[in-house]
Design a protein around this motif. Structure first.
Motif, short mmCIF file in Angstrom:
data_model
loop_
_atom_site.label_atom_id
_atom_site.label_comp_id
_atom_site.label_asym_id
_atom_site.label_seq_id
_atom_site.Cartn_x
_atom_site.Cartn_y
_atom_site.Cartn_z
N GLN A 121 -18.09 32.56 -6.38
CA GLN A 121 -19.02 32.51 -7.51
C GLN A 121 -19.60 31.12 -7.72
OE1 GLN A 121 -17.85 34.67 -11.07
NE2 GLN A 121 -16.16 35.64 -9.97
N GLN A 122 -19.15 30.16 -6.95
CA GLN A 122 -19.65 28.78 -6.98
C GLN A 122 -19.64 28.20 -8.40
OE1 GLN A 122 -23.51 29.38 -4.99
NE2 GLN A 122 -22.61 28.53 -3.13
N PRO A 123 -18.50 28.22 -9.06
CA PRO A 123 -18.44 27.65 -10.42
C PRO A 123 -18.50 26.13 -10.39
CG PRO A 123 -16.25 28.26 -9.68
CD PRO A 123 -17.20 28.74 -8.61
N ASP A 124 -18.94 25.56 -11.49
CA ASP A 124 -18.91 24.11 -11.66
C ASP A 124 -17.57 23.67 -12.24
OD1 ASP A 124 -21.71 23.73 -10.92
OD2 ASP A 124 -22.16 24.72 -12.82
N ILE A 125 -16.97 24.54 -13.06
CA ILE A 125 -15.71 24.23 -13.74
C ILE A 125 -14.79 25.44 -13.64
CG2 ILE A 125 -14.64 23.57 -15.93
CD1 ILE A 125 -17.42 22.51 -16.80
N LEU A 126 -13.52 25.18 -13.38
CA LEU A 126 -12.49 26.23 -13.38
C LEU A 126 -11.43 25.88 -14.41
CD1 LEU A 126 -12.25 26.27 -9.54
CD2 LEU A 126 -12.51 28.40 -10.80
N CYS A 127 -11.09 26.83 -15.27
CA CYS A 127 -10.03 26.65 -16.26
C CYS A 127 -8.94 27.70 -16.01
CB CYS A 127 -10.58 26.82 -17.67
SG CYS A 127 -11.76 25.57 -18.17
N PHE A 128 -7.71 27.24 -15.80
CA PHE A 128 -6.60 28.15 -15.56
C PHE A 128 -5.61 28.08 -16.72
CE2 PHE A 128 -7.27 27.37 -10.76
CZ PHE A 128 -8.22 28.38 -10.71
N GLN A 129 -5.11 29.24 -17.09
CA GLN A 129 -3.98 29.33 -18.00
C GLN A 129 -2.79 29.91 -17.23
OE1 GLN A 129 -6.86 31.56 -19.23
NE2 GLN A 129 -7.85 29.55 -19.40
N GLU A 130 -1.59 29.55 -17.65
CA GLU A 130 -0.35 29.95 -16.97
C GLU A 130 -0.32 29.47 -15.52
OE1 GLU A 130 1.25 33.85 -17.63
OE2 GLU A 130 0.54 33.93 -19.69
N ARG A 131 -0.72 28.22 -15.35
CA ARG A 131 -0.56 27.56 -14.05
C ARG A 131 0.93 27.45 -13.75
NH1 ARG A 131 1.00 22.49 -13.03
NH2 ARG A 131 0.76 21.89 -15.21
N PRO A 132 1.34 27.70 -12.49
CA PRO A 132 2.77 27.66 -12.17
C PRO A 132 3.35 26.26 -12.26
CG PRO A 132 1.47 27.95 -10.18
CD PRO A 132 0.52 28.11 -11.33
N HIS A 133 4.64 26.17 -12.53
CA HIS A 133 5.35 24.90 -12.49
C HIS A 133 5.14 24.23 -11.14
CE1 HIS A 133 8.27 24.94 -16.00
NE2 HIS A 133 7.61 26.07 -16.13
N ALA A 134 5.02 22.92 -11.16
CA ALA A 134 4.81 22.18 -9.92
C ALA A 134 6.00 22.31 -8.97
CB ALA A 134 4.54 20.71 -10.22
N ASN A 135 7.22 22.53 -9.51
CA ASN A 135 8.38 22.67 -8.63
C ASN A 135 8.54 24.09 -8.10
OD1 ASN A 135 9.05 23.70 -11.16
ND2 ASN A 135 11.22 23.25 -10.91
N LEU A 136 7.66 25.02 -8.55
CA LEU A 136 7.70 26.39 -8.06
C LEU A 136 6.54 26.69 -7.12
CD1 LEU A 136 8.70 28.22 -11.37
CD2 LEU A 136 10.19 27.60 -9.46
N LEU A 137 5.38 26.15 -7.42
CA LEU A 137 4.23 26.19 -6.53
C LEU A 137 3.52 24.85 -6.69
CD1 LEU A 137 2.59 27.85 -4.51
CD2 LEU A 137 1.23 28.72 -6.41
N ALA A 138 3.66 23.99 -5.70
CA ALA A 138 3.29 22.58 -5.83
C ALA A 138 1.84 22.41 -6.26
CB ALA A 138 3.52 21.85 -4.51
#
Length: 336
Positions: free
Chosen positions: A123-140
């Motif tokens: 979709q070629q977005p300019d900005i992406l906003c994520f909620q419930e991003r995984p913990h860095a120690n679970l998915l780096a």
């Protein structure tokens, strides 16, 4: 008509009256009626049936129930949009293409991350906003950032010991950033100032208090849990509204509000803003896939000066939430 029948009619009208007053009553009192926004459809049907019965009996109350039914219908229309086409970008404006999505931790799976990223990036977005991003120690975080390497400007929340993390990716520079952590909660929102090259936009990436109603729930007092979480969500909405109102720049607010358009929380956050779904969405706007897309709890809002020319919700197999996509047009800053 007997006094008893009149009392019964008033009691039947009371839920609709409370629903109408919900955005204007104190936060904690509103929390006790958290079920009402979820019951808009049955309330509208009840009022329609009562209006039909009272018309048949030529009762003076019939128009009162017609009004109650129309109010319920109007509330239902908040989850249905009649927009039919994508509007063109005006010559004197510039578009901002944004995606907001509760990613449900990408299922802590690198393949899920890559497959879903293909859909997002197409979709070629300019900005992406994520909620419930995984913990860095679970998915780096580096793994996630590599997949979205076309977006050099990023922000994640700094307290990795918590769940319900957030992330923002931007192809434009991020000038300023703030984190807001709600007390006694894992929920939070980000405030990010982004320079688009034409002007500064203030972005809010939001995750408000969940209802807590999950298939794994073992708690017996469900009502108490809903009221407690609704009270927290309402107070969080007040905090978010104050941050939005203090912005010197046009704003975009997006994320998982965990509440429907007829709720106190939505009413507070959306004050003075446009709802992108109502401006340019099409059809039924239910965003929570886990319950048959019945409820619209993910929202994208913007300043009144913006023109919303596109808004879509995309079904997907990777999360219990649909993907929100919007194109918003702003006027550039006047040269000094």
């Amino acid at each position: 008509m007997s006094i008893f029948k009149r009392i019964c009619l008033v009691l039947l009208l009371l839920p609709t009256l409370l629903l109408a007053l919900l955005p204007y009553i104190p936060v904690q009192i509103a929390a006790f009626f958290t079920f009402l926004p979820l019951a808009v459809m049955p309330l509208a049907l009840l009022n329609a049936c009562m209006a039909a019965v009272l018309f048949a009996r030529h009762s003076r109350w019939r128009w009162t129930f017609v009004a109650a039914f129309l109010y319920g219908g109007w509330q239902l229309s908040e989850t249905f949009s009649f927009s039919t086409s994508v509007r063109p970008v005006k010559p004197d404006t510039f578009p901002v293409r944004i995606i907001s999505w509760n990613v449900q931790d990408f299922h802590l799976n690198a393949d899920t991350l890559r497959h879903s990223a293909k859909v997002l990036l197409s979709q070629q977005p300019d900005i992406l906003c994520f909620q419930e991003r995984p913990h860095a120690n679970l998915l780096a975080w580096d793994t996630i950032r590599t997949v979205f390497s076309a977006y050099p400007y990023t922000m994640i929340n700094s307290r990795e010991d918590e769940v319900l993390n957030l992330a923002v990716f931007s192809r434009w520079p991020i000038l300023d950033r703030k984190e807001f952590y709600f007390p006694n909660s894992y929920n939070k929102f980000m405030q990010v100032d982004i320079h688009t090259g034409n002007r500064i936009i203030r972005l809010f990436n939001v995750h408000l208090q969940t209802t807590g109603m999950t298939p794994e729930l073992k708690e017996t007092n469900i009502w108490q849990r809903m009221v407690r979480n609704a009270g927290m969500r309402n107070m969080q909405a007040d905090t978010l509204h104050k941050a939005i109102a203090s912005s010197p720049y046009p704003v975009i607010v997006c994320g998982d509000f965990n509440d429907v358009p007829s709720s106190y929380a939505y009413a507070q956050v959306s004050r003075g803003l446009k709802d992108c779904f109502k401006e340019a969405g099409h059809g039924w706007g239910g965003s929570y896939q886990a319950l048959g897309s019945l409820f619209r709890i993910d929202h994208m809002l913007c300043s009144e000066e913006a023109e919303v020319i596109r808004y879509t919700l995309t079904d997907n197999p990777w999360s219990d939430h649909k993907i929100q996509s919007g194109t918003l047009c702003f006027s550039p800053d006047e040269p000094e």
